[in-house]
Design a protein around this motif. Structure first.
Motif, PDB file in Angstrom:
ATOM      1  N   LEU A   1       0.724  -1.091   0.416  1.00 17.88           N
ATOM      2  CA  LEU A   1      -0.135  -0.286  -0.274  1.00 17.88           C
ATOM      3  C   LEU A   1       0.894   1.330   0.155  1.00 17.88           C
ATOM      4  O   LEU A   1       0.402   2.330  -0.802  1.00 17.88           O
ATOM      5  N   ARG A   2       2.149   1.190   0.498  1.00 17.30           N
ATOM      6  CA  ARG A   2       2.798   2.182   0.712  1.00 17.30           C
ATOM      7  C   ARG A   2       3.105   2.779  -0.440  1.00 17.30           C
ATOM      8  O   ARG A   2       3.330   3.820  -1.120  1.00 17.30           O
ATOM      9  N   GLN A   3       4.067   1.919  -1.307  1.00 11.44           N
ATOM     10  CA  GLN A   3       4.722   2.077  -2.594  1.00 11.44           C
ATOM     11  C   GLN A   3       3.324   1.986  -3.373  1.00 11.44           C
ATOM     12  O   GLN A   3       3.686   3.078  -4.605  1.00 11.44           O
ATOM     13  N   GLY A   4       2.658   1.129  -3.672  1.00 11.56           N
ATOM     14  CA  GLY A   4       1.229   1.393  -4.494  1.00 11.56           C
ATOM     15  C   GLY A   4       0.163   3.364  -3.995  1.00 11.56           C
ATOM     16  O   GLY A   4       0.421   3.638  -5.441  1.00 11.56           O
ATOM     17  N   VAL A   5       0.450   3.563  -3.233  1.00 11.34           N
ATOM     18  CA  VAL A   5      -0.037   4.838  -3.033  1.00 11.34           C
ATOM     19  C   VAL A   5       0.672   6.283  -3.885  1.00 11.34           C
ATOM     20  O   VAL A   5       0.278   7.028  -4.205  1.00 11.34           O
ATOM     21  N   LYS A   6       2.162   5.861  -3.767  1.00 13.66           N
ATOM     22  CA  LYS A   6       3.352   6.669  -4.082  1.00 13.66           C
ATOM     23  C   LYS A   6       3.117   6.716  -5.460  1.00 13.66           C
ATOM     24  O   LYS A   6       3.144   7.863  -6.381  1.00 13.66           O
ATOM     25  N   ASP A   7       2.801   5.774  -6.223  1.00 15.40           N
ATOM     26  CA  ASP A   7       3.026   5.389  -7.961  1.00 15.40           C
ATOM     27  C   ASP A   7       1.329   6.290  -8.407  1.00 15.40           C
ATOM     28  O   ASP A   7       1.361   6.390  -9.125  1.00 15.40           O
ATOM     29  N   PHE A   8       0.819   5.487  -7.760  1.00 16.74           N
ATOM     30  CA  PHE A   8      -0.649   5.776  -7.936  1.00 16.74           C
ATOM     31  C   PHE A   8      -1.212   7.475  -8.288  1.00 16.74           C
ATOM     32  O   PHE A   8      -1.426   7.672  -9.359  1.00 16.74           O
ATOM     33  N   SER A   9      -0.353   8.042  -7.129  1.00 23.39           N
ATOM     34  CA  SER A   9      -0.340   9.473  -7.363  1.00 23.39           C
ATOM     35  C   SER A   9       0.257  10.166  -8.115  1.00 23.39           C
ATOM     36  O   SER A   9       0.573  11.395  -8.288  1.00 23.39           O
ATOM     37  N   ASN A  10       1.457   9.448  -8.254  1.00 20.81           N
ATOM     38  CA  ASN A  10       3.289  10.211  -8.774  1.00 20.81           C
ATOM     39  C   ASN A  10       3.204  10.486  -7.616  1.00 20.81           C
ATOM     40  O   ASN A  10       3.894  12.349  -8.839  1.00 20.81           O
ATOM     41  N   TRP A  11       3.589  10.555  -6.794  1.00 20.38           N
ATOM     42  CA  TRP A  11       4.098  11.673  -5.571  1.00 20.38           C
ATOM     43  C   TRP A  11       5.016  11.011  -4.327  1.00 20.38           C
ATOM     44  O   TRP A  11       4.332   9.833  -3.425  1.00 20.38           O
ATOM     45  N   PRO A  12       6.154  11.024  -3.996  1.00 21.44           N
ATOM     46  CA  PRO A  12       7.053  10.503  -3.865  1.00 21.44           C
ATOM     47  C   PRO A  12       6.520  10.730  -2.508  1.00 21.44           C
ATOM     48  O   PRO A  12       7.635   9.341  -1.295  1.00 21.44           O
ATOM     49  N   THR A  13       5.790  10.767  -1.393  1.00 17.78           N
ATOM     50  CA  THR A  13       6.359  11.245   0.039  1.00 17.78           C
ATOM     51  C   THR A  13       4.535  10.938   0.635  1.00 17.78           C
ATOM     52  O   THR A  13       3.602  11.052   0.510  1.00 17.78           O
ATOM     53  N   ILE A  14       4.456  10.670   1.916  1.00 15.91           N
ATOM     54  CA  ILE A  14       3.378   9.846   3.093  1.00 15.91           C
ATOM     55  C   ILE A  14       3.559  11.277   3.924  1.00 15.91           C
ATOM     56  O   ILE A  14       4.762  11.081   4.547  1.00 15.91           O
ATOM     57  N   PRO A  15       2.132  11.835   3.966  1.00 16.20           N
ATOM     58  CA  PRO A  15       1.396  11.430   4.325  1.00 16.20           C
ATOM     59  C   PRO A  15       0.682  11.980   2.992  1.00 16.20           C
ATOM     60  O   PRO A  15       0.870  13.049   1.382  1.00 16.20           O
ATOM     61  N   GLN A  16      -0.113  11.540   1.717  1.00 20.99           N
ATOM     62  CA  GLN A  16      -1.109  12.087   1.286  1.00 20.99           C
ATOM     63  C   GLN A  16      -2.687  12.132   1.438  1.00 20.99           C
ATOM     64  O   GLN A  16      -3.228  11.455   1.959  1.00 20.99           O
ATOM     65  N   VAL A  17      -3.262  13.369   0.597  1.00 20.02           N
ATOM     66  CA  VAL A  17      -4.611  13.618   0.949  1.00 20.02           C
ATOM     67  C   VAL A  17      -5.474  13.216  -0.211  1.00 20.02           C
ATOM     68  O   VAL A  17      -5.086  14.096  -1.490  1.00 20.02           O
ATOM     69  N   TYR A  18      -6.483  12.319   0.054  1.00 19.55           N
ATOM     70  CA  TYR A  18      -7.444  12.963  -1.779  1.00 19.55           C
ATOM     71  C   TYR A  18      -8.715  13.661  -0.426  1.00 19.55           C
ATOM     72  O   TYR A  18      -9.226  13.465  -0.014  1.00 19.55           O
ATOM     73  N   PHE A  19      -9.523  14.487  -1.679  1.00 15.75           N
ATOM     74  CA  PHE A  19     -10.901  15.118  -1.877  1.00 15.75           C
ATOM     75  C   PHE A  19     -11.689  14.543  -1.995  1.00 15.75           C
ATOM     76  O   PHE A  19     -11.200  14.775  -4.159  1.00 15.75           O
ATOM     77  N   ASN A  20     -12.771  13.856  -2.108  1.00 19.80           N
ATOM     78  CA  ASN A  20     -13.323  13.540  -3.603  1.00 19.80           C
ATOM     79  C   ASN A  20     -13.077  12.624  -4.730  1.00 19.80           C
ATOM     80  O   ASN A  20     -13.121  12.818  -6.035  1.00 19.80           O
ATOM     81  N   GLY A  21     -12.085  11.736  -3.911  1.00 26.16           N
ATOM     82  CA  GLY A  21     -11.430  11.184  -4.947  1.00 26.16           C
ATOM     83  C   GLY A  21      -9.834  11.657  -5.775  1.00 26.16           C
ATOM     84  O   GLY A  21      -9.182  11.211  -6.724  1.00 26.16           O
ATOM     85  N   GLU A  22      -9.756  12.567  -5.661  1.00 27.52           N
ATOM     86  CA  GLU A  22      -8.919  14.441  -5.936  1.00 27.52           C
ATOM     87  C   GLU A  22      -7.719  14.084  -5.402  1.00 27.52           C
ATOM     88  O   GLU A  22      -7.671  14.370  -4.207  1.00 27.52           O
TER      89      GLU A  22
END
Length: 158
Positions: A99-120
């Protein structure tokens, strides 16, 4: 270790695995170590696509809102709390390396945390802090149908 084995098996079955052998710099002959590299599977990306749309606000973080495990994740939790956003989906990436690597790949953003509003994808700690400081967060929350507690407090003080 079990997580590593499951991930390796999933990579091999999906055909997205690559093996790389390292060799000594001096060119000598010795037993080389092998590394398995795997791209995030389409299943993980599909799951992430559903996860970010599940709630109005979704946070991928280190730890939980009740017990953040890094300063940046804590800052995101505190900013949301200041605005009265207590109901949101949070996912602890420390529990699952895929999940940790997957979310970075999904967003094309290298760091955590990541915030999404309405799927964006909104961004990480720095972007959320900037939005908080310049007032954009109040507006974005309003678009989600969430009235910022800071805005409510400002009205009450007048």
């Amino acid at each position: 270790m079990n997580n590593l084995m499951r991930t390796a098996g999933r990579c091999l079955r999906s055909g997205s695995a690559a093996f790389f052998l390292s060799r000594p710099a001096n060119g000598g002959v010795r037993l080389a170590s092998a590394r398995l590299l795997c791209t995030a599977s389409s299943d993980v990306q599909k799951d992430l696509g559903e996860m970010v749309k599940k709630d109005k606000v979704v946070v991928f973080m280190k730890g939980t809102p009740a017990q953040p495990m890094c300063g940046f994740s804590n800052a995101v939790v505190q900013i949301l709390r200041m605005h009265g956003v207590d109901e949101y989906a949070s996912y602890n990436v420390l529990d699952d390396q895929e999940l940790r690597q997957g979310v970075k790949d999904f967003s094309n953003w290298p760091t955590i945390p990541q915030v999404y509003f309405n799927g964006e994808f909104v961004g990480g700690c720095d972007i959320l802090l900037q939005m908080h400081q310049n007032g954009d967060l109040v507006e974005e929350l309003k678009k989600l149908g969430i009235s910022s507690a800071l805005l409510d407090a400002e009205k009450e003080s007048k």
